[in-house]
Design a protein around this motif. Structure first.
Motif, PDB file in Angstrom:
ATOM      1  N   GLY A  21      -3.733  14.067 -44.617  1.00  0.00           N
ATOM      2  CA  GLY A  21      -3.408  14.277 -43.212  1.00  0.00           C
ATOM      3  C   GLY A  21      -1.971  13.998 -42.840  1.00  0.00           C
ATOM      4  O   GLY A  21      -1.517  14.453 -41.774  1.00  0.00           O
ATOM      5  N   ARG A  23       0.910  14.978 -44.403  1.00  0.00           N
ATOM      6  CA  ARG A  23       1.706  16.205 -44.512  1.00  0.00           C
ATOM      7  C   ARG A  23       1.374  17.170 -43.378  1.00  0.00           C
ATOM      8  O   ARG A  23       2.268  17.749 -42.760  1.00  0.00           O
ATOM      9  CB  ARG A  23       1.446  16.865 -45.864  1.00  0.00           C
ATOM     10  CG  ARG A  23       2.311  18.081 -46.154  1.00  0.00           C
ATOM     11  CD  ARG A  23       1.977  18.656 -47.518  1.00  0.00           C
ATOM     12  NE  ARG A  23       2.809  19.806 -47.837  1.00  0.00           N
ATOM     13  CZ  ARG A  23       4.002  19.722 -48.395  1.00  0.00           C
ATOM     14  NH1 ARG A  23       4.498  18.545 -48.712  1.00  0.00           N
ATOM     15  NH2 ARG A  23       4.704  20.805 -48.669  1.00  0.00           N
ATOM     16  N   GLU A  24       0.080  17.313 -43.078  1.00  0.00           N
ATOM     17  CA  GLU A  24      -0.315  18.208 -41.989  1.00  0.00           C
ATOM     18  C   GLU A  24       0.211  17.714 -40.653  1.00  0.00           C
ATOM     19  O   GLU A  24       0.632  18.514 -39.805  1.00  0.00           O
ATOM     20  CB  GLU A  24      -1.848  18.326 -41.946  1.00  0.00           C
ATOM     21  CG  GLU A  24      -2.466  19.065 -43.122  1.00  0.00           C
ATOM     22  CD  GLU A  24      -2.472  18.256 -44.404  1.00  0.00           C
ATOM     23  OE1 GLU A  24      -2.154  17.047 -44.340  1.00  0.00           O
ATOM     24  OE2 GLU A  24      -2.767  18.838 -45.464  1.00  0.00           O
ATOM     25  N   PHE A  27       3.921  18.643 -40.422  1.00  0.00           N
ATOM     26  CA  PHE A  27       4.092  20.064 -40.117  1.00  0.00           C
ATOM     27  C   PHE A  27       3.726  20.366 -38.666  1.00  0.00           C
ATOM     28  O   PHE A  27       4.361  21.207 -38.011  1.00  0.00           O
ATOM     29  CB  PHE A  27       3.241  20.911 -41.058  1.00  0.00           C
ATOM     30  CG  PHE A  27       3.867  21.131 -42.400  1.00  0.00           C
ATOM     31  CD1 PHE A  27       5.155  21.625 -42.519  1.00  0.00           C
ATOM     32  CD2 PHE A  27       3.177  20.833 -43.563  1.00  0.00           C
ATOM     33  CE1 PHE A  27       5.743  21.821 -43.759  1.00  0.00           C
ATOM     34  CE2 PHE A  27       3.750  21.020 -44.808  1.00  0.00           C
ATOM     35  CZ  PHE A  27       5.042  21.513 -44.899  1.00  0.00           C
ATOM     36  N   ALA A  28       2.705  19.698 -38.165  1.00  0.00           N
ATOM     37  CA  ALA A  28       2.315  19.913 -36.772  1.00  0.00           C
ATOM     38  C   ALA A  28       3.422  19.469 -35.819  1.00  0.00           C
ATOM     39  O   ALA A  28       3.704  20.134 -34.812  1.00  0.00           O
ATOM     40  CB  ALA A  28       1.013  19.159 -36.480  1.00  0.00           C
TER      41      ALA A  28
END
Length: 219
Positions: A21, A23-24, A27-28
């Protein structure tokens, strides 16, 4: 410096970047920033206009124009190597024949120069080419040596950064442990103070408690 960003991170010490979570989430955040960013002006206007033809030579410029106009490439002209006789109307003129003779002599001299160049090339080209290759090899050695030195310096910088971060991480861990110990000690003191205040409050409300406690201690 305006807009300077201070990176508060210790890549060799910090943990959690590979957790699910993370890395996501990064990016978010980037996508959210890109969605909210709406430039109101050309942020490249301070740069000079791009000149894409500055490297073009006249020959390249003419060739690009030919390609753009879809014109065929001019074939190699062999006219300068021809030895035409005088025109049919000037076969009896001495001047016309003199021009043909001059042209023939020029062509003969041109071929003689070509032969001389070939002979010079056969005699000196191989040694000159060997020296050129040796120069390239020497240049490659110098460049390789500089590259190795740069890599060594880069590796040294990375090792220094890792050493400093490791040392700083140990100090942070020690300070964190000390902080936890102090917080725990302060908590114990606060608990003791609360108990003492409660005991004093009970004594004020019922003084006999103190006497009974004193008697029990004496016995």
């Amino acid at each position: 410096m305006a807009g300077e960003v201070v990176v508060d991170a210790l890549p060799y010490i910090d943990q959690g970047y590979d957790e699910p979570g993370v890395r996501e989430a990064a990016f978010a955040m980037v996508e959210e920033e890109c969605r909210r960013y709406r430039p109101t002006k050309n942020y490249l206007e301070h740069l000079p206009p791009l000149n894409i033809s500055s490297f073009e030579t006249p020959i390249m410029h003419n060739e690009f124009e030919r390609l753009q106009n879809r014109l065929p490439m001019e074939t190699l002209s062999m006219k300068r190597y021809e030895l035409p006789p005088p025109p049919s109307g000037k076969l009896n003129e001495v001047g016309a024949w003199n021009e043909c003779v001059d042209n023939s002599q020029a062509q003969l001299e041109h071929q003689a120069v070509r032969i001389l160049n070939l002979e010079l090339m056969l005699e000196y080209c191989c040694p000159a080419w060997k020296r050129y290759l040796q120069t390239l090899a020497d240049s490659e050695k110098i460049a390789s040596k500089k590259l190795m030195e740069l890599r060594r310096q880069l590796q040294q910088v990375n090792w220094q950064r890792k050493s400093l971060q490791t040392k700083g991480g140990d100090q942070l861990k020690a300070l964190e442990a000390k902080w936890v110990a102090l917080v725990s000690h302060n908590y114990e003191i606060e608990q003791a103070c609360v108990m003492t205040e409660e005991y004093l409050a009970q004594i004020k409300q019922n003084p006999n408690i103190h006497c009974k406690l004193h008697e029990s201690i004496s016995n």
